[in-house]
Design a protein around this motif. Structure first.
Motif, PDB file in Angstrom:
ATOM      1  N   THR A 197       0.833  -1.213   0.000  1.00 57.61           N
ATOM      2  CA  THR A 197       0.000   0.000   0.000  1.00 57.61           C
ATOM      3  C   THR A 197       0.860   1.252   0.000  1.00 57.61           C
ATOM      4  O   THR A 197       0.413   2.322  -0.434  1.00 57.61           O
ATOM      5  N   MET A 198       2.108   1.136   0.465  1.00 60.51           N
ATOM      6  CA  MET A 198       3.021   2.278   0.479  1.00 60.51           C
ATOM      7  C   MET A 198       3.839   2.359  -0.811  1.00 60.51           C
ATOM      8  O   MET A 198       4.751   3.169  -0.917  1.00 60.51           O
ATOM      9  N   GLY A 199       3.531   1.507  -1.786  1.00 57.17           N
ATOM     10  CA  GLY A 199       4.225   1.536  -3.065  1.00 57.17           C
ATOM     11  C   GLY A 199       5.546   0.795  -3.069  1.00 57.17           C
ATOM     12  O   GLY A 199       6.368   0.984  -3.974  1.00 57.17           O
ATOM     13  N   LEU A 200       5.763  -0.086  -2.074  1.00 60.32           N
ATOM     14  CA  LEU A 200       7.022  -0.811  -1.958  1.00 60.32           C
ATOM     15  C   LEU A 200       6.868  -2.248  -2.454  1.00 60.32           C
ATOM     16  O   LEU A 200       5.752  -2.741  -2.616  1.00 60.32           O
ATOM     17  N   ALA A 201       7.982  -2.903  -2.695  1.00 59.21           N
ATOM     18  CA  ALA A 201       7.979  -4.286  -3.182  1.00 59.21           C
ATOM     19  C   ALA A 201       8.330  -5.215  -2.031  1.00 59.21           C
ATOM     20  O   ALA A 201       9.385  -5.065  -1.401  1.00 59.21           O
ATOM     21  N   ALA A 202       7.457  -6.180  -1.764  1.00 59.81           N
ATOM     22  CA  ALA A 202       7.685  -7.133  -0.677  1.00 59.81           C
ATOM     23  C   ALA A 202       7.240  -8.513  -1.117  1.00 59.81           C
ATOM     24  O   ALA A 202       6.208  -8.666  -1.770  1.00 59.81           O
ATOM     25  N   ARG A 203       8.008  -9.519  -0.762  1.00 65.48           N
ATOM     26  CA  ARG A 203       7.679 -10.888  -1.156  1.00 65.48           C
ATOM     27  C   ARG A 203       7.530 -11.784   0.070  1.00 65.48           C
ATOM     28  O   ARG A 203       8.037 -11.489   1.165  1.00 65.48           O
ATOM     29  N   TYR A 204       6.816 -12.877  -0.150  1.00 64.93           N
ATOM     30  CA  TYR A 204       6.540 -13.882   0.883  1.00 64.93           C
ATOM     31  C   TYR A 204       7.654 -14.927   0.850  1.00 64.93           C
ATOM     32  O   TYR A 204       8.043 -15.388  -0.225  1.00 64.93           O
ATOM     33  N   VAL A 205       8.157 -15.279   2.014  1.00 64.81           N
ATOM     34  CA  VAL A 205       9.199 -16.295   2.111  1.00 64.81           C
ATOM     35  C   VAL A 205       8.668 -17.463   2.933  1.00 64.81           C
ATOM     36  O   VAL A 205       8.236 -17.279   4.075  1.00 64.81           O
ATOM     37  N   SER A 206       8.678 -18.653   2.349  1.00 67.63           N
ATOM     38  CA  SER A 206       8.320 -19.853   3.102  1.00 67.63           C
ATOM     39  C   SER A 206       9.598 -20.569   3.493  1.00 67.63           C
ATOM     40  O   SER A 206      10.595 -20.543   2.755  1.00 67.63           O
ATOM     41  N   GLY A 207       9.581 -21.198   4.657  1.00 72.62           N
ATOM     42  CA  GLY A 207      10.786 -21.893   5.085  1.00 72.62           C
ATOM     43  C   GLY A 207      10.619 -22.561   6.429  1.00 72.62           C
ATOM     44  O   GLY A 207       9.514 -22.985   6.808  1.00 72.62           O
ATOM     45  N   TYR A 208      11.719 -22.638   7.142  1.00 70.74           N
ATOM     46  CA  TYR A 208      11.739 -23.273   8.452  1.00 70.74           C
ATOM     47  C   TYR A 208      12.482 -22.373   9.421  1.00 70.74           C
ATOM     48  O   TYR A 208      13.305 -21.539   9.031  1.00 70.74           O
ATOM     49  N   LEU A 209      12.208 -22.574  10.710  1.00 72.74           N
ATOM     50  CA  LEU A 209      12.893 -21.845  11.775  1.00 72.74           C
ATOM     51  C   LEU A 209      13.362 -22.851  12.816  1.00 72.74           C
ATOM     52  O   LEU A 209      12.576 -23.686  13.280  1.00 72.74           O
ATOM     53  N   ALA A 225       8.027 -26.981  12.732  1.00 72.91           N
ATOM     54  CA  ALA A 225       6.969 -26.635  11.776  1.00 72.91           C
ATOM     55  C   ALA A 225       7.528 -25.729  10.692  1.00 72.91           C
ATOM     56  O   ALA A 225       8.619 -25.168  10.830  1.00 72.91           O
ATOM     57  N   SER A 226       6.768 -25.596   9.619  1.00 79.37           N
ATOM     58  CA  SER A 226       7.120 -24.622   8.589  1.00 79.37           C
ATOM     59  C   SER A 226       6.940 -23.218   9.159  1.00 79.37           C
ATOM     60  O   SER A 226       6.217 -23.014  10.132  1.00 79.37           O
ATOM     61  N   HIS A 227       7.588 -22.257   8.526  1.00 78.60           N
ATOM     62  CA  HIS A 227       7.507 -20.878   8.993  1.00 78.60           C
ATOM     63  C   HIS A 227       7.378 -19.964   7.781  1.00 78.60           C
ATOM     64  O   HIS A 227       7.614 -20.376   6.637  1.00 78.60           O
ATOM     65  N   ALA A 228       6.977 -18.724   8.023  1.00 75.63           N
ATOM     66  CA  ALA A 228       6.851 -17.743   6.946  1.00 75.63           C
ATOM     67  C   ALA A 228       7.290 -16.379   7.458  1.00 75.63           C
ATOM     68  O   ALA A 228       7.036 -16.028   8.614  1.00 75.63           O
ATOM     69  N   TRP A 229       7.945 -15.635   6.582  1.00 76.56           N
ATOM     70  CA  TRP A 229       8.334 -14.269   6.902  1.00 76.56           C
ATOM     71  C   TRP A 229       8.330 -13.467   5.600  1.00 76.56           C
ATOM     72  O   TRP A 229       7.787 -13.926   4.602  1.00 76.56           O
ATOM     73  N   ALA A 256      15.259 -20.777   4.147  1.00 78.93           N
ATOM     74  CA  ALA A 256      14.253 -20.461   3.125  1.00 78.93           C
ATOM     75  C   ALA A 256      14.027 -21.642   2.183  1.00 78.93           C
ATOM     76  O   ALA A 256      14.974 -22.334   1.799  1.00 78.93           O
ATOM     77  N   ILE A 257      12.752 -21.861   1.829  1.00 79.16           N
ATOM     78  CA  ILE A 257      12.416 -22.843   0.795  1.00 79.16           C
ATOM     79  C   ILE A 257      12.122 -22.128  -0.517  1.00 79.16           C
ATOM     80  O   ILE A 257      12.661 -22.478  -1.565  1.00 79.16           O
ATOM     81  N   ALA A 258      11.249 -21.102  -0.466  1.00 78.99           N
ATOM     82  CA  ALA A 258      10.816 -20.478  -1.713  1.00 78.99           C
ATOM     83  C   ALA A 258      10.366 -19.051  -1.466  1.00 78.99           C
ATOM     84  O   ALA A 258       9.978 -18.678  -0.355  1.00 78.99           O
ATOM     85  N   PHE A 259      10.421 -18.224  -2.536  1.00 77.52           N
ATOM     86  CA  PHE A 259       9.938 -16.849  -2.531  1.00 77.52           C
ATOM     87  C   PHE A 259       8.735 -16.755  -3.469  1.00 77.52           C
ATOM     88  O   PHE A 259       8.726 -17.384  -4.527  1.00 77.52           O
ATOM     89  N   GLY A 260       7.743 -15.933  -3.102  1.00 78.76           N
ATOM     90  CA  GLY A 260       6.602 -15.729  -3.985  1.00 78.76           C
ATOM     91  C   GLY A 260       5.851 -14.470  -3.626  1.00 78.76           C
ATOM     92  O   GLY A 260       6.213 -13.749  -2.695  1.00 78.76           O
ATOM     93  N   ARG A 261       4.765 -14.223  -4.349  1.00 82.29           N
ATOM     94  CA  ARG A 261       3.947 -13.047  -4.062  1.00 82.29           C
ATOM     95  C   ARG A 261       3.137 -13.241  -2.790  1.00 82.29           C
ATOM     96  O   ARG A 261       2.863 -12.303  -2.054  1.00 82.29           O
ATOM     97  N   ASP A 262       2.700 -14.487  -2.534  1.00 80.82           N
ATOM     98  CA  ASP A 262       2.001 -14.848  -1.311  1.00 80.82           C
ATOM     99  C   ASP A 262       2.060 -16.366  -1.177  1.00 80.82           C
ATOM    100  O   ASP A 262       2.765 -17.046  -1.946  1.00 80.82           O
ATOM    101  N   PHE A 263       1.324 -16.903  -0.211  1.00 78.42           N
ATOM    102  CA  PHE A 263       1.408 -18.340   0.069  1.00 78.42           C
ATOM    103  C   PHE A 263       1.041 -19.200  -1.132  1.00 78.42           C
ATOM    104  O   PHE A 263       1.622 -20.278  -1.335  1.00 78.42           O
ATOM    105  N   GLN A 264       0.090 -18.744  -1.937  1.00 78.18           N
ATOM    106  CA  GLN A 264      -0.341 -19.564  -3.072  1.00 78.18           C
ATOM    107  C   GLN A 264       0.821 -19.923  -3.994  1.00 78.18           C
ATOM    108  O   GLN A 264       0.866 -21.025  -4.555  1.00 78.18           O
ATOM    109  N   ASP A 265       1.771 -19.012  -4.176  1.00 79.22           N
ATOM    110  CA  ASP A 265       2.890 -19.258  -5.081  1.00 79.22           C
ATOM    111  C   ASP A 265       3.864 -20.303  -4.549  1.00 79.22           C
ATOM    112  O   ASP A 265       4.636 -20.871  -5.336  1.00 79.22           O
TER     113      ASP A 265
END
Length: 298
Positions: A197-209, A225-229, A256-265
Motif C-alpha cells: 500500500t506504500m508503493g514498496l515491493a515485498a515478497r513472501y518467504v516460506s521456510g523453516y525456523l 513446523a514450517s515458517h513464513a516471513w 528459506a524454501i521459496a519466494f513468492g507473491r504470497d502463500f499460493q505461489d
C-alpha cells in the motif's frame, strides 16, 4: 550454520484415489546466504512420472503424477543446508521509503523490473484503505525505508496475538487486521499488504525456523513446523528479510524454501486428484543443526 531438515507429509483418504498430480515446493532454495548441499524426495506410492523445473520466481519445483489407486500418500523431503548470517544493517541510514517507492514507479532497470512484480496485489494480498491507514503510522514522510519496515514489524509483533486456529487458509488480510490474531502466514501476508500500500515491493518467504526444546527436555522428533516471513526490496542492499512473528531480522536460524507473491505461489504441496473422498493431513518437521542435536534417523 549447517542444518539437516526432514519434512514428512502424509495424506490419508477415506476412499481410493485413482490418479493425482502434485506440485511440490519442498526443495530449499539456494541464494546468496544459503547453500543446499543435498536434497531428496521419498514418495509412496512411487510416482509414474516426476519432473524438476524452476518456477517463474526462481524456485525449484517438483511435478509428480501418481497413477495407481491409493488411500495414503507419503511425501518425505530431506535436505542439508548451510545458512550464513546476514550483513549488519543500520536501518536508520537507508534511503527514504518515498524515494524507494518513486524508484519502483519509474522502473529504470532490470533489478527494479524484477521487484515490481512483488509490489502488485496478489491472490491472498489485496491492499485496502484500512491496511494503508495501519501502515501509515510507521511510514512518516522521509523516514528511512528499512527503519520504517522495522517499526512496522515490531508493531505487528506487539499488537497481534499468535493463535493457532484463529484463522484458516481463506482468512483475508483485512480480517486478520480486524481480529488481531493469526499465525506466521497471516502476519507475513499483513506486513506485505502494508508495504505494497506504500508503493514498496515485498515478497513472501516460506521456510523453516530452528526451534529449541524447553530447558532440561529433549527435542521432540517431528515437533518443528514450517515458517513464513517477508522480504522487502531496497535499491541499495537488495532484498532484506523481516520476521513479524518474532520481531527480528532473520539470521542463520531461518532456512528459506521459496519466494513468492504470497502463500499460493509457494505452497509446499498442491495439486488435483480423482477420488479420495474426505482426507486428513499429518505433517512432521525436524530442523536439526548438524553436529548439534542427534541427526534425524534414516
Amino acid at each position: 550454520m549447517n542444518f539437516e531438515i526432514s519434512h514428512r507429509t502424509t495424506y490419508r483418504y477415506s476412499a481410493p484415489v485413482s490418479q493425482s498430480h502434485h506440485v511440490l515446493h519442498l526443495t530449499p532454495r539456494s541464494h546468496y546466504r544459503q547453500t543446499v548441499s543435498r536434497h531428496s524426495l521419498i514418495i509412496d506410492p512411487a510416482p509414474a512420472s516426476k519432473a524438476e523445473m524452476v518456477d517463474d520466481f526462481g524456485n525449484p519445483v517438483s511435478l509428480i503424477a501418481i497413477e495407481q489407486d491409493h488411500r495414503e500418500l507419503l511425501i518425505h523431503s530431506r535436505a542439508q543446508v548451510e545458512v550464513f548470517a546476514p550483513m549488519q544493517i543500520d536501518t536508520s541510514r537507508t534511503a527514504s521509503w518515498n524515494d524507494v517507492a518513486a524508484t519502483l514507479r519509474a522502473n529504470l532497470g532490470p533489478e527494479t523490473f524484477e521487484a515490481i512484480q512483488y509490489s502488485c496485489p496478489s491472490r491472498f494480498i489485496r491492499p485496502s484503505r484500512d491496511i494503508h491507514k495501519f501502515a501509515r503510522a510507521s511510514f512518516v514522510e522521509g523516514r528511512p525505508m528499512l527503519e520504517a519496515v522495522q517499526d512496522l514489524t515490531a508493531r505487528i509483533n506487539r499488537d497481534f496475538k499468535y493463535e493457532s486456529g484463529a484463522t484458516d487458509a481463506a482468512t483475508s488480510v483485512e480480517e486478520v487486521l480486524r481480529i488481531r490474531r493469526g499465525v506466521c502466514q497471516d502476519f507475513a501476508h499483513l506486513e506485505i499488504a502494508c508495504l505494497r500500500t506504500m508503493g514498496l515491493a515485498a515478497r513472501y518467504v516460506s521456510g523453516y525456523l530452528l526451534t529449541y526444546p524447553p530447558a532440561g527436555q529433549p527435542k521432540l522428533i517431528g515437533a518443528d513446523a514450517s515458517h513464513a516471513w517477508i522480504s522487502v526490496w531496497s535499491p541499495e542492499i537488495g532484498w532484506v528479510d523481516f520476521d513479524p512473528t518474532n520481531n527480528m531480522i532473520p539470521g542463520e536460524e531461518h532456512i528459506a524454501i521459496a519466494f513468492g507473491r504470497d502463500f499460493q505461489d509457494v505452497s509446499p504441496v498442491s495439486g488435483v486428484l480423482l477420488g479420495g473422498g474426505e482426507h486428513e493431513v499429518e505433517v512432521a518437521v525436524d530442523v536439526n543443526p548438524v553436529n548439534g542435536w542427534a541427526s534425524i534417523a534414516r
